[in-house]
Design a protein around this motif. Structure first.
Motif, PDB file in Angstrom:
ATOM      1  N   MET A  20       0.838  -1.195   0.000  1.00 44.37           N
ATOM      2  CA  MET A  20       0.000   0.000   0.000  1.00 44.37           C
ATOM      3  C   MET A  20       0.876   1.249   0.000  1.00 44.37           C
ATOM      4  O   MET A  20       1.866   1.322   0.696  1.00 44.37           O
ATOM      5  N   THR A  21       0.462   2.211  -0.776  1.00 46.83           N
ATOM      6  CA  THR A  21       1.226   3.450  -0.887  1.00 46.83           C
ATOM      7  C   THR A  21       0.660   4.568  -0.013  1.00 46.83           C
ATOM      8  O   THR A  21       1.229   5.647   0.010  1.00 46.83           O
ATOM      9  N   ASP A  22      -0.430   4.302   0.702  1.00 50.10           N
ATOM     10  CA  ASP A  22      -1.062   5.347   1.520  1.00 50.10           C
ATOM     11  C   ASP A  22      -0.103   5.944   2.537  1.00 50.10           C
ATOM     12  O   ASP A  22      -0.278   7.080   2.960  1.00 50.10           O
ATOM     13  N   HIS A  23       0.894   5.190   2.917  1.00 47.81           N
ATOM     14  CA  HIS A  23       1.869   5.675   3.896  1.00 47.81           C
ATOM     15  C   HIS A  23       2.738   6.789   3.314  1.00 47.81           C
ATOM     16  O   HIS A  23       3.218   7.646   4.036  1.00 47.81           O
ATOM     17  N   TRP A  24       2.946   6.770   1.980  1.00 44.06           N
ATOM     18  CA  TRP A  24       3.860   7.715   1.340  1.00 44.06           C
ATOM     19  C   TRP A  24       3.191   8.727   0.421  1.00 44.06           C
ATOM     20  O   TRP A  24       3.780   9.753   0.122  1.00 44.06           O
ATOM     21  N   VAL A  25       1.989   8.433  -0.068  1.00 49.40           N
ATOM     22  CA  VAL A  25       1.363   9.319  -1.051  1.00 49.40           C
ATOM     23  C   VAL A  25      -0.131   9.465  -0.773  1.00 49.40           C
ATOM     24  O   VAL A  25      -0.797   8.507  -0.393  1.00 49.40           O
ATOM     25  N   ALA A  49      12.887   1.113  -2.466  1.00 49.33           N
ATOM     26  CA  ALA A  49      11.908   0.188  -1.897  1.00 49.33           C
ATOM     27  C   ALA A  49      10.461   0.554  -2.243  1.00 49.33           C
ATOM     28  O   ALA A  49       9.600  -0.324  -2.290  1.00 49.33           O
ATOM     29  N   ASN A  50      10.179   1.843  -2.483  1.00 50.74           N
ATOM     30  CA  ASN A  50       8.784   2.238  -2.695  1.00 50.74           C
ATOM     31  C   ASN A  50       8.540   3.095  -3.939  1.00 50.74           C
ATOM     32  O   ASN A  50       7.402   3.373  -4.280  1.00 50.74           O
ATOM     33  N   ALA A  51       9.579   3.501  -4.639  1.00 50.13           N
ATOM     34  CA  ALA A  51       9.414   4.437  -5.757  1.00 50.13           C
ATOM     35  C   ALA A  51       8.501   3.893  -6.855  1.00 50.13           C
ATOM     36  O   ALA A  51       7.663   4.622  -7.389  1.00 50.13           O
ATOM     37  N   ASN A  52       8.638   2.616  -7.207  1.00 53.33           N
ATOM     38  CA  ASN A  52       7.796   2.061  -8.270  1.00 53.33           C
ATOM     39  C   ASN A  52       6.319   2.060  -7.891  1.00 53.33           C
ATOM     40  O   ASN A  52       5.463   2.406  -8.711  1.00 53.33           O
ATOM     41  N   ASP A  53       6.013   1.664  -6.660  1.00 53.98           N
ATOM     42  CA  ASP A  53       4.615   1.659  -6.205  1.00 53.98           C
ATOM     43  C   ASP A  53       4.043   3.074  -6.168  1.00 53.98           C
ATOM     44  O   ASP A  53       2.906   3.306  -6.576  1.00 53.98           O
ATOM     45  N   ILE A  54       4.843   4.012  -5.683  1.00 51.66           N
ATOM     46  CA  ILE A  54       4.404   5.411  -5.641  1.00 51.66           C
ATOM     47  C   ILE A  54       4.175   5.920  -7.060  1.00 51.66           C
ATOM     48  O   ILE A  54       3.177   6.587  -7.337  1.00 51.66           O
ATOM     49  N   GLY A  55       5.082   5.600  -7.957  1.00 50.36           N
ATOM     50  CA  GLY A  55       4.938   6.025  -9.350  1.00 50.36           C
ATOM     51  C   GLY A  55       3.662   5.515  -9.977  1.00 50.36           C
ATOM     52  O   GLY A  55       2.945   6.259 -10.655  1.00 50.36           O
ATOM     53  N   ARG A  56       3.343   4.238  -9.767  1.00 48.35           N
ATOM     54  CA  ARG A  56       2.102   3.676 -10.319  1.00 48.35           C
ATOM     55  C   ARG A  56       0.882   4.397  -9.770  1.00 48.35           C
ATOM     56  O   ARG A  56      -0.058   4.702 -10.507  1.00 48.35           O
ATOM     57  N   ALA A  57       0.894   4.702  -8.480  1.00 50.01           N
ATOM     58  CA  ALA A  57      -0.237   5.398  -7.870  1.00 50.01           C
ATOM     59  C   ALA A  57      -0.389   6.803  -8.448  1.00 50.01           C
ATOM     60  O   ALA A  57      -1.505   7.253  -8.738  1.00 50.01           O
ATOM     61  N   ILE A  58       0.724   7.493  -8.638  1.00 48.28           N
ATOM     62  CA  ILE A  58       0.676   8.850  -9.185  1.00 48.28           C
ATOM     63  C   ILE A  58       0.170   8.834 -10.621  1.00 48.28           C
ATOM     64  O   ILE A  58      -0.714   9.621 -10.986  1.00 48.28           O
TER      65      ILE A  58
END
Length: 114
Positions: free
Chosen positions: A1-6, A26-35
């Motif tokens: 889940m990306t809610d922690h970062w975005v 560790a989280n850039a790809n998940d954050i990118g997909r969400a954005i």
């Protein structure tokens, strides 16, 4: 889940992306997909980095990809980095496009509303 970062909200006509904490491999790809999923239909995007405590090269590559994609679609973007902080320092050290950097969220959103 990306809610922690975005998280997301709206400011004027812009989609507002709030990033916080450590943005790294560790989280850039998940954050990118969400954005990308949230901003695909946006008229303009403001990415607030003022709560980012650490930004590594994966985070810089993520921002470069997002900015490039928005530029290709002719959608304006601003990165709010504040006057101090980890994101501002990292982006300046990497010679990131200074024309996209803003110190104030309200001013960045107003610039994109014009």
């Amino acid at each position: 889940m990306t809610d922690h970062w975005v998280s997301f909200s709206r400011r004027g006509t812009a989609e507002l992306v709030h990033l916080k904490g450590e943005i790294d491999l560790a989280n850039a790809n998940d954050i990118g997909r969400a954005i990308v999923a949230r901003t695909t239909g946006a008229d303009a995007v403001v990415i607030d980095l003022t709560a980012v405590s650490f930004l590594d090269s994966a985070g810089v590559r993520l921002l470069d990809f997002i900015v490039g994609d928005l530029d290709d679609r002719r959608k304006p973007v601003r990165l709010v980095v504040g006057e101090h902080g980890a994101a501002r320092m990292t982006l300046q050290l990497c010679s990131f496009r200074s024309d996209l950097l803003a110190t104030d969220l309200d001013r960045a959103a107003e610039e994109l509303d014009r």
